[in-house]
Design a protein around this motif. Structure first.
Motif, PDB file in Angstrom:
ATOM      1  N   THR A   1       0.827  -1.203   0.000  1.00 44.19           N
ATOM      2  CA  THR A   1       0.000   0.000   0.000  1.00 44.19           C
ATOM      3  C   THR A   1       0.864   1.257   0.000  1.00 44.19           C
ATOM      4  O   THR A   1       0.628   2.184  -0.784  1.00 44.19           O
ATOM      5  CB  THR A   1      -0.919   0.011   1.249  1.00 44.19           C
ATOM      6  OG1 THR A   1      -1.663  -1.210   1.281  1.00 44.19           O
ATOM      7  CG2 THR A   1      -1.857   1.198   1.233  1.00 44.19           C
TER       8      THR A   1
ATOM      9  N   SER B   1       4.246  -6.139  -3.016  1.00 43.65           N
ATOM     10  CA  SER B   1       3.917  -6.349  -1.605  1.00 43.65           C
ATOM     11  C   SER B   1       4.579  -7.633  -1.120  1.00 43.65           C
ATOM     12  O   SER B   1       4.636  -8.623  -1.853  1.00 43.65           O
ATOM     13  CB  SER B   1       2.403  -6.485  -1.434  1.00 43.65           C
ATOM     14  OG  SER B   1       2.101  -7.016  -0.153  1.00 43.65           O
TER      15      SER B   1
ATOM     16  N   LYS C   1       1.642 -13.299   0.450  1.00 46.54           N
ATOM     17  CA  LYS C   1       2.055 -13.136  -0.945  1.00 46.54           C
ATOM     18  C   LYS C   1       3.071 -14.220  -1.315  1.00 46.54           C
ATOM     19  O   LYS C   1       3.537 -14.971  -0.453  1.00 46.54           O
ATOM     20  CB  LYS C   1       2.642 -11.727  -1.144  1.00 46.54           C
ATOM     21  CG  LYS C   1       1.598 -10.619  -0.882  1.00 46.54           C
ATOM     22  CD  LYS C   1       0.630 -10.493  -2.008  1.00 46.54           C
ATOM     23  CE  LYS C   1      -0.640  -9.735  -1.858  1.00 46.54           C
ATOM     24  NZ  LYS C   1      -0.901  -8.603  -1.095  1.00 46.54           N
TER      25      LYS C   1
END
Ligand SMILES: *Cc1c(COP(=O)(O)O)cnc(C)c1O
Length: 365
Positions: free
Chosen positions: A55, A175, A180
Motif C-alpha cells: 500500500t 507487496s 504473498k
C-alpha cells in the motif's frame, strides 16, 4: 483440512534475522540497501525503493508520478482495495474500468472509455499473478500521455515475453505481506527505471527529506521505511523465489490436467507470451451454484477462498463517489463465479490429489 495458505520460512531467514537483531542496527540500514540492489537486479530495473507495505509502495509511486488533487486515475474494481485507495490517499479521483473475463485484468477497451482531460495515470493490476495486457494498455498510455503504475503486489517473477513484472510501467509496486508469493511479514517495494521518480520516492518515505540532506523538508512525506529485520527476510526469500514460483506453476499444471475436462468449471487462462505465477489459482463456476460448491469443497477437506466477493465500486467509500450496481458487469459477474483453490509451495502430491477429488465431487450435481 488442506490449508488455503501456508507461510514458509526457512532456517536461512531465521539466521538472517538473528544476525540483524544482534547487529545493533535494526531500522533502515545496510540490509535494506542490499535488498533493494538485489531486487532491482532481479526485476531488471535501475531502482528499487523498499517501503513498509504494498500500500505504501502504491501511495509513494503515485506521489513520485506527480498525481495530486483533482487528477483522475483509472484502475480495476476487481482487486484488493489498496489498488484504488492509494488514489484517494493523494486526494485524486479513483475511476474504475471493467475487466476482461479471461484473465480478470483491466480491459483496455473499458479504460479508453474512461479517459477525460483530467486523467493522469492508469493502475493496471497483475491480478492473481498474470501480468496486465501490456501491448494494449501501454499503447493507450502513450497515446494519451498517461503514467502507468503497475500493481505487481501479486506478480513477483511473472513474465511477459521473457521480461519480469516490475518493469512494464513508469513505476511498479510490490507487496511482501505474509500471504504473498514472497514475504517479509509486512513490506513493499517500488521499482522504476526513472532516476527522478526514485529520488522522489526516497524522500516521500522519509518525511520529505533527501537522504543526502537530513532535516531539510522539501515536501510532505511519511514514515514508510522498511526495517533491516524485514529486509533480511526479504533477501533470503528472494534467493528462493524462483523455486517457489516453479513449485506454484507445477502445482497449477497438475490441477489443470485434471480439472480442465470437468463441465461446470473453467480453469485459469494464460495468454500467449505470459508467465503466470499463480498467486491465486482461481476457477470459475456457475454463479447460481458457487456458494454451494465452495461449501462442499470445504466439507471435502480442502481450504478455499473467494477473491474478490464484492467488487470495489460496491463498497461504501466508492458508492459514496457515485458508483452503483451494474456499472461494471464483468467484475460483478466474476465476483459471483470465482473460487480460489490452494496452490502454495508446501502442497504435496497427496494434497493435490485430494484437492482434485474434492473439487470433482463438489461440482457434481
Ligand atoms: C496485497 C496487495 C496490495 C497491498 O499490499 P499490502 O502489502 O498488503 O499493503 C495491493 N494490491 C494488490 C493487488 C494486493 O494483492
Amino acid at each position: 483440512m488442506i490449508p488455503f495458505v501456508k507461510i514458509s520460512i526457512s532456517d536461512a531467514e531465521k539466521k538472517a534475522v538473528m544476525k540483524v537483531l544482534e547487529s545493533g542496527m535494526i531500522a533502515q540500514g545496510p540490509q535494506v540497501k542490499e535488498f533493494e540492489t538485489m531486487f532491482a537486479d532481479y526485476c531488471g530495473v535501475k531502482h528499487a525503493i523498499a517501503l513498509t507495505s504494498g500500500t505504501s509502495a502504491l501511495h509513494t509511486a503515485l506521489y513520485a508520478l506527480g498525481i495530486k488533487q483533482n487528477d483522475e486515475v483509472i484502475t480495476t474494481p476487481f482487486t484488493f482495495v489498496a489498488s484504488a485507495n492509494c488514489i484517494a490517499m493523494q486526494n485524486a479521483k479513483p475511476v474504475f474500468a471493467d475487466i476482461c473475463p479471461d484473465t480478470f485484468n483491466i480491459d483496455p477497451k473499458s479504460v479508453e472509455k474512461k479517459i477525460t482531460s483530467k486523467t493522469k495515470a492508469i493502475i493496471p493490476v497483475d491480478l492473481f499473478g498474470h501480468i496486465y495486457d501490456i501491448a494494449a494498455i501501454n499503447d493507450i498510455a502513450n497515446t494519451h500521455d498517461l503514467k502507468i503504475l503497475e500493481d505487481a503486489a501479486q506478480s513477483i517473477s511473472a513474465e511477459y515475453n521473457d521480461k519480469r513484472a516490475g518493469g512494464f510501467g513508469h513505476c511498479a509496486a510490490f507487496s511482501f505481506y505474509a500471504t504473498k508469493n514472497m514475504i517479509t511479514g509486512e513490506g513493499g517495494m517500488l521499482t522504476t527505471d526513472n532516476e527522478e521518480f526514485a529520488e522522489l520516492a526516497r524522500r516521500f518515505r522519509h518525511h520529505g527529506q533527501s537522504e543526502q540532506t537530513r532535516y531539510q523538508y522539501y515536501d510532505l512525506g511519511y514514515n514508510y521505511r522498511m526495517t533491516d529485520i524485514q529486509a533480511a527476510i526479504g533477501i533470503e526469500q528472494l534467493k528462493q523465489i524462483d523455486d517457489i514460483t516453479q513449485k506454484r506453476i507445477a502445482n497449477a499444471e497438475k490441477l489443470n490436467a485434471e480439472l480442465q475436462h470437468i463441465s461446470g468449471l473453467e480453469i485459469p487462462t494464460i495468454r500467449d507470451g505470459y508467465k503466470h505465477v499463480f498467486h491465486q489459482y482461481t476457477i470459475k463456476t456457475d454463479a447460481a451454484r458457487r456458494d454451494i460448491i465452495m461449501q462442499k469443497i470445504k466439507e471435502n477437506g480442502v481450504g478455499c477462498g473467494i477473491y474478490y466477493p464484492k467488487p470495489l465500486h460496491l463498497h461504501p467509500f466508492y458508492t459514496s463517489l457515485g458508483y452503483k450496481e451494474g456499472d461494471f458487469p464483468v467484475a460483478e459477474e466474476m465476483s459471483k463465479r470465482v473460487i480460489a483453490l490452494p496452490i502454495h509451495q508446501s502442497l504435496s502430491d497427496n494434497d493435490l490429489e485430494q484437492i482434485i477429488e474434492g473439487v470433482k465431487k463438489a461440482i457434481k450435481k
